[in-house]
Enzyme design. Structure first.
Site, mmCIF file in Angstrom:
data_model
loop_
_atom_site.group_PDB
_atom_site.id
_atom_site.type_symbol
_atom_site.label_atom_id
_atom_site.label_comp_id
_atom_site.label_asym_id
_atom_site.label_seq_id
_atom_site.Cartn_x
_atom_site.Cartn_y
_atom_site.Cartn_z
ATOM 1 N N LYS A 1 0.912 -1.264 0.009
ATOM 2 C CA LYS A 1 -0.045 -0.163 -0.058
ATOM 3 C C LYS A 1 0.989 1.150 -0.072
ATOM 4 O O LYS A 1 0.505 2.342 -0.799
ATOM 5 C CB LYS A 1 -0.716 -0.096 1.301
ATOM 6 C CG LYS A 1 -1.849 1.144 1.536
ATOM 7 C CD LYS A 1 -2.367 1.078 2.733
ATOM 8 C CE LYS A 1 -1.194 1.025 3.769
ATOM 9 N NZ LYS A 1 -1.942 1.241 5.351
ATOM 10 N N ASP B 1 -4.868 7.875 3.617
ATOM 11 C CA ASP B 1 -4.465 6.496 3.963
ATOM 12 C C ASP B 1 -5.135 6.242 5.054
ATOM 13 O O ASP B 1 -5.786 6.984 5.781
ATOM 14 C CB ASP B 1 -2.922 6.375 4.237
ATOM 15 C CG ASP B 1 -2.331 5.171 4.295
ATOM 16 O OD1 ASP B 1 -3.054 4.208 4.074
ATOM 17 O OD2 ASP B 1 -1.275 5.039 4.752
ATOM 18 N N GLN C 1 -9.307 -3.985 8.653
ATOM 19 C CA GLN C 1 -8.344 -3.595 9.677
ATOM 20 C C GLN C 1 -8.900 -2.153 10.447
ATOM 21 O O GLN C 1 -7.992 -1.221 10.742
ATOM 22 C CB GLN C 1 -7.023 -2.856 9.067
ATOM 23 C CG GLN C 1 -6.197 -4.371 8.563
ATOM 24 C CD GLN C 1 -4.637 -3.971 8.143
ATOM 25 O OE1 GLN C 1 -4.085 -3.769 8.880
ATOM 26 N NE2 GLN C 1 -4.585 -4.178 6.724
#
Length: 714
Positions: free
Chosen positions: A32, A219, A250
């Site tokens: 990522k 992010d 997550q």
DNA sequence: CCGTCGTCATTTTTT
DNA sequence: ATGACGACGG
């Protein structure tokens, strides 16, 4: 070197899709950060976008710095013009710019949680409310949740007016906000809420920023709350180039107001959004990924994805059942030692746990074997008393009208200014409409005794002197002067206790931190130093160092380690007891566990203890339900515990053998659990043991060596 | 006003 | 078990 080189298909697509809304679902370890940095590089290099037009938001300062470094390396130029920062840091920057439009000084200070609680307490006093009934922490939580949802005091009042308590809470919120404004202070949540408010009410100001930020990236999008969502939405409205990266599996900050719907409903909000999934994992072995996948499928509300890897199976996941928490720690230490023998470095390993309190036993046992370690988080550095004291001095120097700081340190170290004197000064200040510090300087005019005037004046003289130093002294020298002139150092030296010595050491660290800051930011002033400290956390300074690291699973998000010990896997601890009867909470715990597992690159240990010291009591637990869900077969590894037992007895001799369980029920607990009193015949003392409902069922099996006597209460 | 003693909560997680 | 905080006496 090509920006797209070495990227897989979806990654490449994510990098090159620059226009319009884009959601990247990035599984753990799917590259990522690489995608994000390459995307920035691609924008600048291939699309000729100016760095000035880019905004990248990360979750921690550490992540921001890392991204900045990587972008700079890739482009071979400084990223100074680019905004790469956390939500909070970006908002501070925006707010300092537009503070006057919302009635704030541009030099506003940032309150941390303990400052906020102190202020709430002060509000309660003013409102004549009992802090016993209106718990300041609970009040702050309620206010914080409201701010996450952009609910201002007036609306809060309307929504909460149905009952008495709600009305009072609204009154506290209102008073709290008023006091913050009077103090020119903002708490963490204000930073976001006020930034949104500033934009919403100042079209020209907003237009400036909308025009500037042509490309926005976020992010850890799964952890954004509603206010942050609104901020992004409003900023990206003009250009619409909004790229968010996240992983619904997550999302672990629900307790802080993170709204998982932000990611689940992205397409609904932006119908023309493109979605890219990154499912190839470059971090972990297949065994570890299987464990993670097996676990997470038990959650319902998810977008659904399955991580895969080209990395071979790797080592089996090790499962260990300890008699108690000390044996668990012993086991971890013994495994660390043997891994080091096999050539692993301590910095390759991490111990992850659910709660900070669990670090203690681990620390003791690591110290026992002289293994160096670092604990991240917990009692954070900047929250230690001595640090907060000195920072309060600095804040008061920076802004003498800061009353919370004033109250914190007028009598620290003690200089004979007690409650009576302060009450009088406060009264005087309120009637004259001046700050406490100004009132102190005018002590003669207040109705104070000779002695009181003398004490107060000696304080203001010191402060005036320090304020005079401010402009022509470095921050670190100023701190040294504060320590010296206020008598803070002397007070600690005179105490002569080892604990005072530790505090002195910490203050030395603070001076070092200031020197470091001066070196990195030669053109910045005290105000910026204080801002920096308010927004920085310990994890941000976690560097490759020697020693094994210990931290909560929350802190470990975004990190990876070759070897991970996931400890304390017991029902009631992980998942935490509060989540046991709350389906949403349980799913969040499961995601948290998923985060823990996926931190491991090649070796994962899972451990639990049948009994654990908690609150100075022994609590009997059952293995975490997650262990079953993960599908670790207990026979993966079989250990002979006898030498661990021996070692444990050696390090901490404990009463052994002949307990008598009196079964006298001291306290009935939730469900069918209870606390029973136990007599330890070996040492002729009594102790109590907590059995939770399942633990009780397994009582005879679990505590075989105990002799259970007839109970008094059945 | 200062220190000491007793009581209480603490253990979710953090920008 | 430990630390924070309030109540009391010097």
């Amino acid at each position: 070197m090509n920006i797209l080189e070495g990227l897989n298909g979806p990654q490449r697509e994510a990098v090159t899709t620059t226009e319009g809304p884009l959601l990247i679902i990035a599984g753990a370890g799917s590259g990522k950060t690489r995608v994000l940095t390459n995307r920035i590089a691609y924008l600048i290099r291939e699309k000729n976008v100016s760095p000035y037009n880019i905004l990248a938001i990360t979750f921690t300062n550490k992540a921001a710095n890392e991204m900045k470094d990587r972008v700079e390396r890739q482009l071979d130029m400084p990223a100074r013009n680019m905004w790469i920062s956390t939500f909070h840091a970006a908002c501070v920057r925006i707010l300092r710019d537009g503070a006057d439009r919302i009635g704030y000084k541009s030099s506003f200070i940032i309150y941390d949680t303990s400052d906020s609680i102190a202020l709430i307490k002060s509000c309660l006093k003013d409102l004549n409310l009992d802090p016993k009934y209106y718990d300041p922490k609970a009040m702050l939580r309620a206010i914080s949740r409201a701010k996450d949802k952009l609910i201002f005091p007036n609306r809060f009042e309307k929504e909460m007016s149905s009952d008495f308590r709600g009305r009072k809470t609204a009154a506290i919120y209102k008073e709290y906000q008023k006091r913050l404004r009077d103090l020119s202070a903002m708490d963490f949540d204000d930073l976001i809420m006020k930034a949104v408010d500033l934009f919403k009410n100042n079209e020209d100001f907003l237009a400036q920023y909308q025009k500037k930020f042509k490309y926005i990236m976020v992010d850890e999008y799964q952890d954004t709350n509603h206010a942050q969502y609104e901020l992004i939405k409003i900023l990206s409205k003009r250009h619409g180039n909004i790229c968010v990266v996240g992983d619904d599996d997550q999302s672990i900050y629900g307790f802080r107001g993170a709204d998982i719907r932000n990611i689940l409903d992205f397409e609904k909000d932006l119908p023309n959004a493109k979605i890219i999934k990154l499912e190839q994992n470059y971090r972990s072995t297949q065994n570890i990924l299987d464990a993670a996948n097996n676990l997470i499928v038990h959650n319902k509300g998810r977008k659904g994805k399955k991580l895969w890897t080209n990395i071979k199976d790797g080592a089996d996941i090790a499962l260990f059942e300890a008699d108690d928490d000390r044996m668990e720690a012993r086991y971890v230490v013994s495994e660390i030692v043997s891994l080091v023998d096999k050539g692993f470095s301590l910095s390759d390993m991490a111990i992850l746990y659910r709660t900070n309190a669990q670090s203690r036993v681990m620390e003791e046992e690591l110290a026992q074997d002289q293994i160096s370690y670092r604990v991240v988080g917990g009692l954070r550095f900047y929250e230690r008393k001595e640090i907060k004291d000195i920072l309060s001095y600095l804040r008061l120097i920076q802004d003498p009208s800061d009353e919370i700081s004033f109250l914190r340190i007028v009598n620290e170290p003690t200089r004979g200014i007690g409650d009576k004197t302060i009450d009088e000064i406060t009264r005087f200040a309120r009637t004259k409409g001046i700050s406490l510090y100004e009132a102190s300087k005018d002590a003669d005019a207040a109705s104070l005794s000779k002695r009181q005037i003398k004490n107060v004046t000696s304080f203001t003289e010191i402060m005036d002197q320090l304020i005079g130093f401010k402009d022509d002294m470095s921050i670190s020298s100023l701190i040294e002067q504060v320590l010296d002139k206020t008598g803070y150092s002397d007070a600690l030296k005179n105490a002569g206790t080892p604990e005072a010595e530790a505090r002195m050491d910490n203050l030395g660290e603070l001076v070092n931190a200031a020197k470091e800051f001066e070196k990195d930011n030669p053109d910045l002033a005290l105000e910026d130093f204080l801002t920096n400290i308010a927004l920085v956390s310990d994890i941000d300074s976690l560097e490759q160092g020697q020693g094994i690291v210990m931290m909560t699973v929350h802190s470990a998000k975004g990190l990876e380690f070759p070897v991970v010990f996931l400890v304390g896997m017991e029902d009631g601890l992980f998942p935490i007891s509060k989540a046991l009867d709350d389906p949403a909470g349980m799913e969040e715990e499961r995601r948290l566990c998923y985060v823990g597992i996926t931190r491991a690159k090649s070796i994962l240990y899972v451990t639990y203890a049948r009994a654990r010291n908690t609150y100075g009591r022994v609590v009997v637990n059952v293995p975490s339900r997650f262990i079953k869900e993960i599908g670790i077969a207990p026979q993966h590894k079989v250990y002979d515990k006898s030498d661990l037992r021996a070692k444990r007895e050696e390090t901490k001799p404990k009463p052994k053998g002949d307990y008598r369980v009196g079964m006298k029920v001291l306290h009935r607990m939730w469900g069918s659990g209870m606390i029973v009193q136990v007599k330890d015949m070996g040492n002729d003392r009594e102790l109590s043991i907590v059995f939770n409902s399942v633990g009780l069922k397994k009582l005879s099996a679990n505590i075989a060596p105990l002799k259970i006597e007839e109970g008094e209460n059945g």
